[in-house]
Design a protein around this motif. Structure first.
Motif, PDB file in Angstrom:
ATOM      1  N   HIS A 128      -3.438  10.765   7.340  1.00  0.00           N
ATOM      2  CA  HIS A 128      -4.583   9.934   6.965  1.00  0.00           C
ATOM      3  C   HIS A 128      -4.889  10.095   5.478  1.00  0.00           C
ATOM      4  CE1 HIS A 128      -5.057  10.578  11.313  1.00  0.00           C
ATOM      5  NE2 HIS A 128      -5.394   9.300  11.283  1.00  0.00           N
ATOM      6  N   PHE A 129      -5.569   9.096   4.937  1.00  0.00           N
ATOM      7  CA  PHE A 129      -5.924   9.101   3.517  1.00  0.00           C
ATOM      8  C   PHE A 129      -7.327   9.643   3.302  1.00  0.00           C
ATOM      9  CE2 PHE A 129      -3.118   5.419   4.239  1.00  0.00           C
ATOM     10  CZ  PHE A 129      -2.004   5.918   3.589  1.00  0.00           C
ATOM     11  N   ASN A 130      -7.537  10.245   2.154  1.00  0.00           N
ATOM     12  CA  ASN A 130      -8.889  10.645   1.764  1.00  0.00           C
ATOM     13  C   ASN A 130      -9.500   9.482   0.981  1.00  0.00           C
ATOM     14  OD1 ASN A 130      -7.808  10.751  -0.838  1.00  0.00           O
ATOM     15  ND2 ASN A 130      -7.634  12.971  -0.851  1.00  0.00           N
ATOM     16  N   ASP A 131     -10.687   9.683   0.453  1.00  0.00           N
ATOM     17  CA  ASP A 131     -11.357   8.600  -0.287  1.00  0.00           C
ATOM     18  C   ASP A 131     -10.526   8.131  -1.473  1.00  0.00           C
ATOM     19  OD1 ASP A 131     -13.459   8.687   1.492  1.00  0.00           O
ATOM     20  OD2 ASP A 131     -14.769   9.848   0.171  1.00  0.00           O
ATOM     21  N   SER A 132      -9.870   9.046  -2.159  1.00  0.00           N
ATOM     22  CA  SER A 132      -9.032   8.668  -3.308  1.00  0.00           C
ATOM     23  C   SER A 132      -7.849   7.807  -2.874  1.00  0.00           C
ATOM     24  CB  SER A 132      -8.521   9.913  -4.031  1.00  0.00           C
ATOM     25  OG  SER A 132      -9.588  10.628  -4.595  1.00  0.00           O
ATOM     26  N   PHE A 144       0.817  -1.202   0.000  1.00  0.00           N
ATOM     27  CA  PHE A 144       0.000   0.000   0.000  1.00  0.00           C
ATOM     28  C   PHE A 144       0.856   1.260   0.000  1.00  0.00           C
ATOM     29  CE2 PHE A 144      -3.243  -2.834   2.143  1.00  0.00           C
ATOM     30  CZ  PHE A 144      -3.996  -2.990   1.003  1.00  0.00           C
ATOM     31  N   ASP A 145       2.041   1.180   0.576  1.00  0.00           N
ATOM     32  CA  ASP A 145       2.926   2.343   0.612  1.00  0.00           C
ATOM     33  C   ASP A 145       3.231   2.850  -0.790  1.00  0.00           C
ATOM     34  OD1 ASP A 145       4.870   4.210   1.863  1.00  0.00           O
ATOM     35  OD2 ASP A 145       6.324   2.946   0.821  1.00  0.00           O
ATOM     36  N   THR A 146       3.569   1.947  -1.681  1.00  0.00           N
ATOM     37  CA  THR A 146       3.865   2.330  -3.060  1.00  0.00           C
ATOM     38  C   THR A 146       2.642   2.935  -3.742  1.00  0.00           C
ATOM     39  OG1 THR A 146       5.560   0.629  -3.245  1.00  0.00           O
ATOM     40  CG2 THR A 146       4.644   1.457  -5.296  1.00  0.00           C
ATOM     41  N   ALA A 147       1.478   2.452  -3.400  1.00  0.00           N
ATOM     42  CA  ALA A 147       0.245   2.918  -4.042  1.00  0.00           C
ATOM     43  C   ALA A 147      -0.111   4.354  -3.676  1.00  0.00           C
ATOM     44  CB  ALA A 147      -0.918   2.003  -3.672  1.00  0.00           C
ATOM     45  N   VAL A 148       0.283   4.820  -2.481  1.00  0.00           N
ATOM     46  CA  VAL A 148      -0.187   6.127  -2.020  1.00  0.00           C
ATOM     47  C   VAL A 148       0.910   7.150  -1.734  1.00  0.00           C
ATOM     48  CG1 VAL A 148      -2.330   5.222  -1.073  1.00  0.00           C
ATOM     49  CG2 VAL A 148      -0.309   5.356   0.385  1.00  0.00           C
ATOM     50  N   ARG A 149       2.165   6.769  -1.865  1.00  0.00           N
ATOM     51  CA  ARG A 149       3.216   7.737  -1.531  1.00  0.00           C
ATOM     52  C   ARG A 149       3.478   8.713  -2.666  1.00  0.00           C
ATOM     53  NH1 ARG A 149       8.154   3.588  -1.190  1.00  0.00           N
ATOM     54  NH2 ARG A 149       8.192   2.973  -3.370  1.00  0.00           N
ATOM     55  N   ASP A 150       4.045   9.824  -2.320  1.00  0.00           N
ATOM     56  CA  ASP A 150       4.406  10.869  -3.274  1.00  0.00           C
ATOM     57  C   ASP A 150       5.696  10.444  -3.986  1.00  0.00           C
ATOM     58  OD1 ASP A 150       5.305  13.137  -4.595  1.00  0.00           O
ATOM     59  OD2 ASP A 150       4.799  14.490  -2.958  1.00  0.00           O
ATOM     60  N   PRO A 151       5.681  10.264  -5.305  1.00  0.00           N
ATOM     61  CA  PRO A 151       6.886   9.808  -5.998  1.00  0.00           C
ATOM     62  C   PRO A 151       8.049  10.800  -5.897  1.00  0.00           C
ATOM     63  CG  PRO A 151       5.072  10.146  -7.554  1.00  0.00           C
ATOM     64  CD  PRO A 151       4.548  10.413  -6.182  1.00  0.00           C
ATOM     65  N   SER A 152       7.764  12.074  -5.706  1.00  0.00           N
ATOM     66  CA  SER A 152       8.848  13.047  -5.594  1.00  0.00           C
ATOM     67  C   SER A 152       9.368  13.176  -4.158  1.00  0.00           C
ATOM     68  CB  SER A 152       8.399  14.417  -6.104  1.00  0.00           C
ATOM     69  OG  SER A 152       7.365  14.917  -5.288  1.00  0.00           O
ATOM     70  N   ASP A 153       8.611  12.655  -3.185  1.00  0.00           N
ATOM     71  CA  ASP A 153       9.014  12.667  -1.780  1.00  0.00           C
ATOM     72  C   ASP A 153       8.463  11.410  -1.126  1.00  0.00           C
ATOM     73  OD1 ASP A 153       9.818  13.234   0.775  1.00  0.00           O
ATOM     74  OD2 ASP A 153       8.652  15.071   0.971  1.00  0.00           O
ATOM     75  N   PRO A 154       9.181  10.285  -1.276  1.00  0.00           N
ATOM     76  CA  PRO A 154       8.657   8.971  -0.881  1.00  0.00           C
ATOM     77  C   PRO A 154       8.281   8.792   0.585  1.00  0.00           C
ATOM     78  CG  PRO A 154      10.663   8.738  -2.176  1.00  0.00           C
ATOM     79  CD  PRO A 154      10.489  10.192  -1.896  1.00  0.00           C
ATOM     80  N   VAL A 155       8.641   9.740   1.449  1.00  0.00           N
ATOM     81  CA  VAL A 155       8.240   9.604   2.851  1.00  0.00           C
ATOM     82  C   VAL A 155       6.925  10.328   3.136  1.00  0.00           C
ATOM     83  CG1 VAL A 155      10.595   9.242   3.662  1.00  0.00           C
ATOM     84  CG2 VAL A 155       9.641  11.551   3.638  1.00  0.00           C
TER      85      VAL A 155
END
Length: 57
Positions: free
Chosen positions: A36-40, A12-23
């Motif tokens: 926290h995550f939004n619906d998207s 899931f980390d790969t699915a929702v992380r920022d590619p320009s700032d992986p943390v």
């Protein structure tokens, strides 16, 4: 159950992380608090699930 109990993994980390700032959570998936995550974000995690893992006996 033996060592075959694990059928796969979900990244899931790969699915929702920022590619320009992986943390960081991708801004499109962030619920405005950086934690926290939004619906998207939850939808992105759902789409990251390989359904073949769930179909294995």
């Amino acid at each position: 159950m033996g060592s075959n109990a694990i059928a796969g993994e979900l990244d899931f980390d790969t699915a929702v992380r920022d590619p320009s700032d992986p943390v960081q959570i991708d801004r499109g998936y962030d619920y405005r608090d950086g934690l926290h995550f939004n619906d998207s974000g939850y939808l992105a995690m759902a789409w990251a699930v390989d359904l073949e893992i769930l179909r294995r006996p």
